[in-house]
Enzyme design. Structure first.
Site, PDB file in Angstrom:
ATOM      1  CE  LYS A  37      34.841  39.948  49.382  1.00  0.00           C
ATOM      2  NZ  LYS A  37      34.599  41.135  50.220  1.00  0.00           N
ATOM      3  CB  ALA A 111      36.682  44.023  47.341  1.00  0.00           C
TER       4      ALA A 111
END
Length: 240
Positions: A37, A111
């Site tokens: 991430k 994101a």
């Protein structure tokens, strides 16, 4: 394919659950997997982030997170407001490349959308994908409005000579409306890339064992699964 970059056409469209499904499918095939991430926003230090959620659903993957910011904003904005260092495309690419030396597959989850800014210089997930020379998978919603955002994302990828592997529908409704059914046929047309899967609505709420067992049925062979696009279109009642 050692590294796959996963982006969305926006936020809250099933990108994390799609990433978990790809991870679960690869793990089930005996591959080692890492989920990276790039930047986690809107999550407190003691809360589970997206990479950790992928591992909870998928199984024994490696979870990696480069930065965490408390406010639910674009990473660049969240970094600036928090006073914490931003994540740069160079750092994302470096971390993914290192994980690729230790795993068969590295899934880099962005994101929000492709051009969401990570730093004050305008660095994006697209820049990281360029540095990695990695294919990109786009997760898109099923319903009205998805065609425009998906085509814009595809055009941006092609303008950078990045490979668009395909499109996955992040949440397929139990009762699809007319727009959703038509979009099954139109998404490949506007993106110029194949539809590579559709995750059922609520997939992320399944028990992990059920999620892992079902994940390959949601994804096409290009992603290691056995999802059949033609059969899906027929079940969904898709018409030209």
């Amino acid at each position: 394919m050692a590294v796959l970059v996963i982006t969305g056409t926006g936020t809250e469209i099933g990108k994390t659950v799609a990433t978990a499904a790809i991870a679960a499918t690869a793990l089930g095939a005996g591959r080692t997997v890492a989920v990276l991430k790039a930047a986690q926003t809107g999550v407190r230090p003691n809360e589970r982030g997206d990479a950790e959620e992928c591992v909870r659903l998928a199984g024994a993957a490696t979870a990696a997170e480069l930065a965490r910011y408390p406010e639910p904003l674009a990473p660049g904005t969240a970094a600036r407001r928090s006073g914490l260092p931003p994540v740069t495309p160079d750092r994302i690419a470096e971390a993914a490349a290192k994980l690729a030396t230790e795993h068969d597959l590295v899934l880099v989850e962005g994101a929000g959308g492709l051009l969401v800014r990570f730093d004050d210089k305008g660095g994006t997930l697209a820049d990281a994908a360029e540095l990695l020379a990695a294919p990109v998978l786009v997760v898109a919603p099923a319903g009205l409005g998805t065609l425009n955002s998906t085509e814009l994302t595809a055009r941006e990828l092609r303008s950078r000579s990045l490979e668009l592997l395909g499109v996955v529908i992040g949440s397929w409704p139990g009762q699809p409306d007319l727009a959703s059914r038509c979009n099954v046929a139109d998404l490949p047309e506007v993106s110029g890339a194949p539809l590579l899967g559709a995750l059922p609505e609520g997939a992320g709420a399944l028990a992990p064992a059920d999620f892992r067992a079902a994940a390959p049925t949601w994804l096409a062979a290009e992603l290691g699964g056995r999802w059949d696009a033609a059969a899906f279109r027929e079940r969904a009642g898709v018409r030209p």
